[in-house]
Enzyme design. Structure first.
Site, PDB file in Angstrom:
ATOM      1  N   GLU A 127       0.894  -1.174   0.000  1.00 36.57           N
ATOM      2  CA  GLU A 127       0.000   0.000   0.000  1.00 36.57           C
ATOM      3  C   GLU A 127       0.920   1.209   0.000  1.00 36.57           C
ATOM      4  O   GLU A 127       1.372   1.653   1.057  1.00 36.57           O
ATOM      5  CB  GLU A 127      -0.861   0.011   1.261  1.00 36.57           C
ATOM      6  CG  GLU A 127      -1.886  -1.087   1.331  1.00 36.57           C
ATOM      7  CD  GLU A 127      -3.077  -0.835   0.424  1.00 36.57           C
ATOM      8  OE1 GLU A 127      -3.091   0.183  -0.287  1.00 36.57           O
ATOM      9  OE2 GLU A 127      -3.979  -1.669   0.425  1.00 36.57           O
TER      10      GLU A 127
ATOM     11  N   CYS B 192      -2.686   9.217   2.480  1.00 40.14           N
ATOM     12  CA  CYS B 192      -2.290   8.608   1.205  1.00 40.14           C
ATOM     13  C   CYS B 192      -3.303   8.975   0.141  1.00 40.14           C
ATOM     14  O   CYS B 192      -2.987   9.024  -1.045  1.00 40.14           O
ATOM     15  CB  CYS B 192      -2.159   7.101   1.350  1.00 40.14           C
ATOM     16  SG  CYS B 192      -3.590   6.373   2.149  1.00 40.14           S
TER      17      CYS B 192
ATOM     18  N   GLY C  63     -11.158   9.438   2.716  1.00 46.98           N
ATOM     19  CA  GLY C  63     -12.278   9.075   3.587  1.00 46.98           C
ATOM     20  C   GLY C  63     -12.997   7.813   3.176  1.00 46.98           C
ATOM     21  O   GLY C  63     -14.222   7.764   3.152  1.00 46.98           O
TER      22      GLY C  63
HETATM   23  P1  NAD Z   1       7.866   5.579   4.811  1.00 51.96           P
HETATM   24  O1  NAD Z   1       7.958   4.822   3.542  1.00 51.96           O
HETATM   25  O2  NAD Z   1       8.963   6.514   5.142  1.00 51.96           O
HETATM   26  O3  NAD Z   1       7.782   4.557   6.041  1.00 51.96           O
HETATM   27  C1  NAD Z   1       6.737   3.610   6.143  1.00 51.96           C
HETATM   28  C2  NAD Z   1       7.186   2.465   7.034  1.00 51.96           C
HETATM   29  O4  NAD Z   1       8.173   1.683   6.344  1.00 51.96           O
HETATM   30  C3  NAD Z   1       7.855   2.909   8.339  1.00 51.96           C
HETATM   31  O5  NAD Z   1       7.444   2.037   9.373  1.00 51.96           O
HETATM   32  C4  NAD Z   1       9.340   2.772   8.023  1.00 51.96           C
HETATM   33  O6  NAD Z   1      10.144   2.595   9.163  1.00 51.96           O
HETATM   34  C5  NAD Z   1       9.344   1.539   7.138  1.00 51.96           C
HETATM   35  N1  NAD Z   1      10.463   1.446   6.178  1.00 51.96           N
HETATM   36  C6  NAD Z   1      11.031   2.461   5.484  1.00 51.96           C
HETATM   37  N2  NAD Z   1      11.980   1.972   4.644  1.00 51.96           N
HETATM   38  C7  NAD Z   1      11.984   0.619   4.804  1.00 51.96           C
HETATM   39  C8  NAD Z   1      12.712  -0.448   4.205  1.00 51.96           C
HETATM   40  N3  NAD Z   1      13.632  -0.225   3.280  1.00 51.96           N
HETATM   41  N4  NAD Z   1      12.441  -1.708   4.589  1.00 51.96           N
HETATM   42  C9  NAD Z   1      11.487  -1.972   5.516  1.00 51.96           C
HETATM   43  N5  NAD Z   1      10.771  -0.991   6.126  1.00 51.96           N
HETATM   44  C10 NAD Z   1      11.008   0.283   5.768  1.00 51.96           C
HETATM   45  O7  NAD Z   1       6.447   6.327   4.806  1.00 51.96           O
HETATM   46  P2  NAD Z   1       5.848   7.384   5.846  1.00 51.96           P
HETATM   47  O8  NAD Z   1       6.520   8.687   5.677  1.00 51.96           O
HETATM   48  O9  NAD Z   1       5.752   6.782   7.212  1.00 51.96           O
HETATM   49  O10 NAD Z   1       4.326   7.490   5.313  1.00 51.96           O
HETATM   50  C11 NAD Z   1       3.925   8.284   4.245  1.00 51.96           C
HETATM   51  C12 NAD Z   1       3.823   7.477   2.965  1.00 51.96           C
HETATM   52  O11 NAD Z   1       2.978   6.349   3.147  1.00 51.96           O
HETATM   53  C13 NAD Z   1       3.196   8.267   1.829  1.00 51.96           C
HETATM   54  O12 NAD Z   1       3.878   7.975   0.650  1.00 51.96           O
HETATM   55  C14 NAD Z   1       1.758   7.736   1.786  1.00 51.96           C
HETATM   56  O13 NAD Z   1       1.110   7.905   0.551  1.00 51.96           O
HETATM   57  C15 NAD Z   1       1.989   6.306   2.111  1.00 51.96           C
HETATM   58  N6  NAD Z   1       0.779   5.657   2.613  1.00 51.96           N
HETATM   59  C16 NAD Z   1       0.103   4.816   1.784  1.00 51.96           C
HETATM   60  C17 NAD Z   1      -1.081   4.225   2.209  1.00 51.96           C
HETATM   61  C18 NAD Z   1      -1.860   3.320   1.307  1.00 51.96           C
HETATM   62  O14 NAD Z   1      -2.734   2.639   1.817  1.00 51.96           O
HETATM   63  N7  NAD Z   1      -1.612   3.265   0.023  1.00 51.96           N
HETATM   64  C19 NAD Z   1      -1.562   4.476   3.499  1.00 51.96           C
HETATM   65  C20 NAD Z   1      -0.825   5.332   4.327  1.00 51.96           C
HETATM   66  C21 NAD Z   1       0.339   5.916   3.863  1.00 51.96           C
END
Ligand code: NAD
Length: 509
Positions: free
Chosen positions: A263, A297, A459
């Site tokens: 996701e 997201c 939402g």
């Molecule tokens: P992020 O990618 O920085 O981190 C997300 C999670 O992944 C954290 O727990 C982080 O520690 C972990 N992580 C990061 N790099 C990793 C790796 N190489 N291996 C394993 N784990 C790793 O994202 P964020 O800043 O926490 O959240 C924002 C992002 O998440 C935005 O891009 C948003 O669109 C996306 N998001 C998507 C959805 C969806 O359902 N599509 C929902 C919520 C957020």
């Protein structure tokens, strides 16, 4: 334990009280992993940081608990999730307090996030009696052909800061009724909310007499998370976060033939057609684009307005943005809280600079606010930027409130522009013309996982499958058939004929 446990500020007090109310023993929370509130920048309570050995042991406990949980009848597994849902309901306010303190959501949005957990628990309880397989007619006489869904094993859940607890619950409520055990790596910014949610699940597990190891919480950073991803005992890695993270996780899991449910980032667009109810479109656009300070997201980032109504609607969006109350989300009337950290603020400023260079005009917002009162917190007024076309910066997801507004004349052109970005999460059209709405919803219309009519892009309800296409990763979570991702199908043929006819009419001995 560190001296951060003795920090006494009103926010830290609220957090401490909420953790205790959820049954968390504060003497075991303390550690070096500092969590600062984005509301004021002040430290809350330091959490422990797990080592590589702890991660290995947690996966080991989840793997060990799997056979007993797998063999527990699914409706009984549902009873555990039912109890968890009751506890989440009882502690809704405490959990919302933690979500607000850690990620800066308004209390209303934080409560909404906890409500999603309760809703998915309800759905999962029903699902526990509906893990249906199909029976297919066999081409061979005296044979029965069927598909049975079996538990998968250990599920690793990696979650993002912006939905710090709901996305975990989407995965975990379903994974548990499906007979899997779960290891959770929450976002670094939201470790305290995670500790509380995990404590409530521990209480439900203990009351239900379920194997203790079925849920494991890993308090680790991205490096520790990589260990979880690489562990061959983890059958499914369900990862929510940025496209950058997905690019690292997907190949690492594929290299060991594990499964992923991704996701990832969105870059969501909405079209406003000439027939649209502009009052409704205005409210839908402003909530989707500025709500949660642009940190969903599904946040609306690209708006395509028909040229006949563009001036009128844009002026109204700008006026609405200028009147939005930005500030401490706990204050009455505040609709836009802080960005999660300085990095997000810098990303927003960089994107606005790029937009200007690429011909854009900032019509409203974009400036930092409340810097004197909160020098360590990052409040910005959501920005509206008029773009001459969909330039390079508009193709990117900047995880901050920037709404790029573009005009169109022909719906086909608008749909093509809408689909011309690498992400494919959520989309919307505002129109009262049914033909236009159907065109947008058809296979030649929006290429996203979510397509709405007369509703903004954010939402979603948990009853529908949630997720998106292209760089968003293709995963589906929560309702509909999403449960199947947490199980493995077994195709079974039973021969009760006393003969051995072969399929496709093949003859042998
Ligand atoms: P992020 O990618 O920085 O981190 C997300 C999670 O992944 C954290 O727990 C982080 O520690 C972990 N992580 C990061 N790099 C990793 C790796 N190489 N291996 C394993 N784990 C790793 O994202 P964020 O800043 O926490 O959240 C924002 C992002 O998440 C935005 O891009 C948003 O669109 C996306 N998001 C998507 C959805 C969806 O359902 N599509 C929902 C919520 C957020």
């Amino acid at each position: 334990m560190t001296d951060t446990l003795t920090t006494t500020t009103p926010l830290a007090d609220d957090v401490r009280a909420a953790l205790q109310a959820c049954g968390v023993d504060l003497s075991v929370v303390g550690g070096d992993a500092q969590v600062a509130s984005p509301i004021t920048g002040e430290p809350l309570i330091g959490a422990r940081l797990d080592t590589v050995a702890d991660i290995d042991a947690a996966v080991g406990r989840a793997a060990e608990a799997f056979p007993a949980w797998r063999d527990t009848p699914a409706p009984l597994r549902g009873q555990l999730v039912k109890r968890w849902g009751e506890l989440l309901t009882e502690h809704k306010e405490h959990l919302a307090t933690l979500v607000t303190a850690e990620v800066g959501k308004t209390p209303s949005e934080a409560r909404g996030e906890v409500q999603e957990m309760i809703d998915i628990a309800d759905l999962a309880v029903g699902q526990s009696r509906q893990l249906f397989g199909k029976t297919m007619p066999s081409e061979r006489p005296g044979h029965r052909l069927q598909e049975v869904w079996h538990p998968l094993g250990v599920v690793g859940v990696i979650s993002a800061f912006n939905f710090p607890v709901a996305v975990y619950a989407w995965n975990t409520a379903l994974a548990l009724v499906c007979g899997d055990t779960v290891v959770w790596k929450p976002a670094d910014a939201a470790r305290l909310s995670a500790i509380a949610v995990d404590a409530l699940l521990a209480k439900a597990v203990s009351e239900a007499g379920a194997p203790k190891g079925i849920h494991q919480l890993l308090l680790t950073d991205a490096d520790g998370s990589r260990k979880l991803v690489e562990d061959p005992r983890v059958a499914l890695v369900s990862a929510t976060g940025s496209v950058r993270m997905g690019r690292e996780v997907a190949p690492a899991v594929a290299a060991r033939f594990g499964r992923t449910l991704l996701e990832l980032g969105g870059n969501n667009g909405a079209i406003v057609a000439p027939s649209a109810d502009l009052d409704l479109a205005l409210r839908g656009v402003v909530f989707a684009a500025a709500g949660t300070a642009g940190q969903r997201c599904t946040t609306l980032r690209r708006l395509f307005v028909h040229s006949s109504v563009a001036d009128q609607l844009t002026k109204r969006v700008v006026a609405a943005y200028e009147s939005l109350a930005v500030g401490d989300p706990r204050e009455d009337g505040v609709l836009v809280g802080p960005l999660v950290n300085q990095r997000s603020y810098e990303a927003q400023q960089a994107a606005l600079a790029a937009a200007r260079e690429q011909g854009g005009t900032v019509l409203a917002g974009g400036d930092r606010e409340l810097a004197d009162a909160h020098p360590d917190a990052y409040y910005v007024r959501p920005a509206v930027v008029s773009m001459p076309d969909q330039t390079a910066i508009v193709h990117e997801e900047t995880f901050a409130p920037i709404l790029y507004v573009m005009t169109y004349d022909d719906l086909g052109e608008a749909i093509a522009l809408h689909n011309a970005v690498p992400q494919g999460l959520s989309s919307a059209i505002f129109t009262t013309d049914q033909g236009e709405a159907e065109r947008f919803l058809s296979s030649a219309g929006s290429d996203c996982g979510i397509a709405n009519v007369n509703i903004g892009t954010s939402g979603a309800e948990i009853g529908g499958a949630f997720g998106g296409e292209k760089e968003t990763g293709g995963g589906r979570e929560s309702g509909s058939d999403a449960w199947k991702a947490y199980m493995r199908p077994s195709t079974q043929t039973v021969n009760y004929s006393g003969q051995l006819p072969l399929a496709q009419g093949v003859t042998f001995i």
